[in-house]
Design a protein around this motif. Structure first.
Motif, short mmCIF file in Angstrom:
data_model
loop_
_atom_site.label_atom_id
_atom_site.label_comp_id
_atom_site.label_asym_id
_atom_site.label_seq_id
_atom_site.Cartn_x
_atom_site.Cartn_y
_atom_site.Cartn_z
N SER A 17 0.83 -1.20 0.00
CA SER A 17 0.00 0.00 0.00
C SER A 17 0.87 1.25 0.00
O SER A 17 0.63 2.19 -0.76
CB SER A 17 -0.91 -0.03 1.23
N ARG A 18 1.88 1.25 0.84
CA ARG A 18 2.76 2.41 0.93
C ARG A 18 3.54 2.61 -0.37
O ARG A 18 3.66 3.74 -0.87
CB ARG A 18 3.73 2.20 2.10
N LEU A 19 4.04 1.53 -0.94
CA LEU A 19 4.81 1.64 -2.18
C LEU A 19 3.92 2.10 -3.35
O LEU A 19 4.36 2.90 -4.18
CB LEU A 19 5.46 0.29 -2.52
N PHE A 20 2.69 1.60 -3.40
CA PHE A 20 1.78 2.00 -4.47
C PHE A 20 1.57 3.51 -4.46
O PHE A 20 1.47 4.15 -5.50
CB PHE A 20 0.44 1.28 -4.33
N LEU A 21 1.47 4.06 -3.25
CA LEU A 21 1.25 5.51 -3.16
C LEU A 21 2.44 6.29 -3.70
O LEU A 21 2.28 7.35 -4.28
CB LEU A 21 0.98 5.91 -1.70
N SER A 22 3.64 5.75 -3.50
CA SER A 22 4.84 6.48 -3.93
C SER A 22 5.14 6.28 -5.40
O SER A 22 5.53 7.21 -6.10
CB SER A 22 6.05 6.03 -3.10
N TYR A 23 4.97 5.04 -5.88
CA TYR A 23 5.44 4.72 -7.22
C TYR A 23 4.34 4.29 -8.18
O TYR A 23 4.62 3.98 -9.33
CB TYR A 23 6.52 3.63 -7.15
N GLY A 24 3.12 4.26 -7.70
CA GLY A 24 2.04 3.77 -8.55
C GLY A 24 1.98 2.25 -8.52
O GLY A 24 2.89 1.60 -8.03
N ILE A 25 0.90 1.73 -9.04
CA ILE A 25 0.71 0.29 -9.00
C ILE A 25 1.58 -0.39 -10.04
O ILE A 25 2.32 -1.32 -9.73
CB ILE A 25 -0.78 -0.06 -9.22
N ALA A 26 1.52 0.08 -11.27
CA ALA A 26 2.36 -0.49 -12.32
C ALA A 26 3.83 -0.24 -12.01
O ALA A 26 4.69 -1.05 -12.38
CB ALA A 26 1.99 0.11 -13.68
N GLY A 27 4.12 0.86 -11.34
CA GLY A 27 5.50 1.22 -11.06
C GLY A 27 6.10 0.51 -9.85
O GLY A 27 7.27 0.71 -9.54
N THR A 28 5.30 -0.28 -9.19
CA THR A 28 5.80 -1.05 -8.04
C THR A 28 5.94 -2.51 -8.44
O THR A 28 4.96 -3.16 -8.76
CB THR A 28 4.82 -0.92 -6.86
N SER A 29 7.15 -3.01 -8.44
CA SER A 29 7.37 -4.40 -8.83
C SER A 29 7.23 -5.32 -7.62
O SER A 29 7.34 -4.90 -6.47
CB SER A 29 8.75 -4.57 -9.46
N THR A 30 7.00 -6.57 -7.91
CA THR A 30 6.88 -7.53 -6.82
C THR A 30 8.20 -7.62 -6.04
O THR A 30 8.19 -7.89 -4.84
CB THR A 30 6.52 -8.93 -7.36
N ARG A 31 9.31 -7.37 -6.74
CA ARG A 31 10.59 -7.39 -6.03
C ARG A 31 10.71 -6.22 -5.06
O ARG A 31 11.29 -6.34 -3.96
CB ARG A 31 11.74 -7.37 -7.04
N MET A 32 10.19 -5.07 -5.44
CA MET A 32 10.21 -3.92 -4.53
C MET A 32 9.40 -4.24 -3.27
O MET A 32 9.82 -3.92 -2.15
CB MET A 32 9.63 -2.69 -5.23
N ILE A 33 8.25 -4.84 -3.47
CA ILE A 33 7.40 -5.19 -2.33
C ILE A 33 8.13 -6.18 -1.43
O ILE A 33 8.21 -6.00 -0.21
CB ILE A 33 6.06 -5.77 -2.80
N ALA A 34 8.66 -7.24 -2.05
CA ALA A 34 9.34 -8.28 -1.27
C ALA A 34 10.52 -7.68 -0.51
O ALA A 34 10.74 -8.01 0.67
CB ALA A 34 9.81 -9.40 -2.20
N ASN A 35 11.29 -6.81 -1.17
CA ASN A 35 12.43 -6.19 -0.50
C ASN A 35 11.99 -5.37 0.70
O ASN A 35 12.64 -5.38 1.74
CB ASN A 35 13.19 -5.31 -1.49
#
Lengths: 227, 227
Positions: free
Chosen positions: A46-64
DNA sequence: CTGCTAACCTATCAGTGATAGGATGGAGCA
DNA sequence: TGCTCCATCCTATCACTGATAGGTTAGCAG
């Protein structure tokens, strides 16, 4: 560059690599029970989506960000889309609560419509990522296509909204006419402002709160019974 | 299924391959002058976007449809985003024309507002892909971010729309108040219906034309001067 | 301590947008 | 006719994406 614990509030220009590393969880990440880990993932996503958008957030970013490997996400969500849908569902549950609360609130019926409209708009702007997932992402291309689960949480909330309008109409505080048409039209009017504000924050909106107030007033005048 | 020469080599899964091969240009593709090829690309991209969505259409699918290699696209467009922006610009030019025509049309001023509203909605639904690109895709995440060129074509059309409203207001056919607020609010009301219809064709809308008529009537009553 | 299972990992896949650098066809000139 | 040149187009490859296969390990039950 110092990456403090958990996640440095990263600054303006971030390289691709930084974007990933900046959110890396440091230290040992304890094994969690499935449900707890799932919530953990949703919070970080949720936090990453707000910063980078949904398409702009990769599963690796989330996992990291969470501190687990990228494939580990798939123990909790079958696909990235399933993850976004879960996020949407969690957020829309709160909108359902809000609408239900307003519907049965001990406030003058005449002001209930405004409360619902303002509640809806506030929710959409506050929960931008979840709102996008439910109502703004590219969904099915043709109306005869398989029903898209993305929309389900949003549709439940809409049903509650529609029922609230039906009640108001019975009480004489909503103009006459097909309740379905009224609900969908009012929905469109609210959604339009939310969608444009979310999709185009770079538009010269002027004072946004004033714009919202202006729009809400017009909507109220248009749909409320003038009695 | 006839796959003509070139490259049917890299096959993996059937549906995915079909999706590409189905639109493959057959036979010899002649070399074209840059401008002609550019139009060619935009035409094929537009068609593919309607079928598979923007995110769902890869540069390789576009290139295959045109009959050129995927890197050749980059002789005409710097990025995939530039391609979508060009498509959006081409489509919105026609909306600008439409609005300008209505603005100076020899019809009663009182009906000009309705013509503009209906023209806008019709355009959005007819040119779904272009409309999405300009107003619905995930853009910048924060209002202070660099201005997004995606929006430029749409914004020019909006400026024409706003000017048309200003004229109507001077003639007394639009309610009083800040023209900017009125234009943005009316825009939001129109956009809301278009965006929902485009993003959620699987929603149980009922008879769509009736829904549009209903919404237009409410909008007209809300923004038109009641004089 | 043993053994089982859920939690987690590394390695790898095909597909994506994008880049580097070489091949070629056809228009213009000798 | 033959030559040159360059816009047009290609193959090969890159880093990154979402997703899968299959092995490793922590930690609880007995």
């Amino acid at each position: 560059m110092t990456v403090s614990a958990k996640d440095s509030a990263n600054t303006a220009e971030v390289s691709e690599v930084d974007r990933v590393v900046a959110h890396r969880a440091t230290g040992v990440v304890p094994r969690l029970k499935s449900a707890a880990r799932r919530e953990d993932i949703l919070n970080h996503a949720s936090r990453l989506f707000l910063s980078y958008g949904i398409a702009g957030t990769s599963t690796r970013m989330i996992a990291n960000a969470v501190g687990i490997s990228q494939p580990s996400l798939y123990a909790h969500f079958a696909t990235k889309e399933a993850l976004t849908n879960a996020l949407s569902a969690r957020a829309f549950a709160s909108l359902e609560d809000l609408i239900a609360k307003i519907r049965s609130a001990d406030i003058p019926a005449a002001t209930r419509l405004e409360a619902m409209i303002r509640g809806y708009i506030r929710f959409a702007l506050d929960q931008g990522a979840a709102y996008r997932i439910a109502f703004m992402l590219e969904g099915p291309m043709h109306e005869d296509e398989a029903f898209n689960p993305n929309i389900l949480p949003g549709m439940q909330a809409f049903a509650g909204f529609r029922d609230g309008l039906a009640l108001l109409q019975r009480e004489g505080h909503l103009r006459e006419g097909s309740t379905d048409h009224l609900a969908q039209s009012l929905w469109a009017s609210m959604h339009g402002l939310c969608a444009l504000l979310l999709a185009r924050p770079d538009f010269p909106w002027g004072e946004i709160e004033a714009m919202i107030d202006f729009h809400v007033e017009i909507i109220l005048a248009a749909y409320q019974n003038k009695a």
